[in-house]
Design an enzyme around this catalytic site. Structure first.
Site, PDB file in Angstrom:
ATOM      1  N   ASP A 103     -19.298  56.663  60.567  1.00  0.00           N
ATOM      2  CA  ASP A 103     -18.663  56.326  61.830  1.00  0.00           C
ATOM      3  C   ASP A 103     -19.528  56.746  63.015  1.00  0.00           C
ATOM      4  O   ASP A 103     -20.316  57.673  62.931  1.00  0.00           O
ATOM      5  CB  ASP A 103     -17.302  57.020  61.935  1.00  0.00           C
ATOM      6  CG  ASP A 103     -16.325  56.510  60.895  1.00  0.00           C
ATOM      7  OD1 ASP A 103     -16.245  55.277  60.744  1.00  0.00           O
ATOM      8  OD2 ASP A 103     -15.655  57.326  60.251  1.00  0.00           O
ATOM      9  N   GLU A 157      -5.374  48.878  60.850  1.00  0.00           N
ATOM     10  CA  GLU A 157      -6.017  49.880  60.001  1.00  0.00           C
ATOM     11  C   GLU A 157      -5.621  51.258  60.520  1.00  0.00           C
ATOM     12  O   GLU A 157      -5.818  51.561  61.702  1.00  0.00           O
ATOM     13  CB  GLU A 157      -7.532  49.736  60.043  1.00  0.00           C
ATOM     14  CG  GLU A 157      -8.032  48.440  59.462  1.00  0.00           C
ATOM     15  CD  GLU A 157      -9.537  48.272  59.626  1.00  0.00           C
ATOM     16  OE1 GLU A 157     -10.207  49.184  60.148  1.00  0.00           O
ATOM     17  OE2 GLU A 157     -10.041  47.208  59.232  1.00  0.00           O
TER      18      GLU A 157
END
Length: 134
Positions: free
Chosen positions: A60, A49
């Site tokens: 996040d 990724e």
């Protein structure tokens, strides 16, 4: 068959779990990102990724937020990530590459243009963390 589907088929045949890794493109330095991708592959990554930095990464944790901040300070954009993928493919990298982003950078780039450019560069998939599944 796509690289992602082929990878999962290969994993099924081998009876093993795949290793999907993540890195923020441009962290710690833009020039080291290709080297880090190659190291992930050498370390056994089956899919990588490529994180596209975004200025407001609410989904996040602190570590990725800091890495994203540094990448943005280095001027990393969706176009940078596409160029990275293109360069890695030109070197012969064959593992699937998945762009990971929030929707806003893709929208700012242009959704159709992003999809076309990413596919042409050899990006195999996209994860947009803030787009509802519907």
């Amino acid at each position: 068959m796509s690289r992602i589907a082929a990878t999962f088929e290969h994993l099924r045949r081998e009876g093993r779990i795949g290793l999907i890794t993540y890195l923020t493109v441009g962290f710690p330095e833009p020039a080291t990102t290709p080297e880090l991708v190659r190291a992930l592959v050498e370390g056994g990554a089956d899919i990588i990724e490529l994180g596209i930095p975004f200025s407001d990464p609410l989904a996040d944790g602190a570590t990725i937020q800091r890495a994203t901040h540094v990448a943005l300070e280095h001027g990393i954009t969706p176009g940078t990530v596409i160029a990275l993928a293109r360069g890695l493919r030109a070197e012969g990298l064959t593992v699937p590459l998945v762009a990971m982003s929030y929707y806003n950078p893709i929208l700012a780039y242009g959704v159709e243009r992003f999809a076309a450019d990413a596919a042409a560069a050899g990006i195999d998939g996209l994860i947009a963390v803030d787009v509802p599944p519907e």
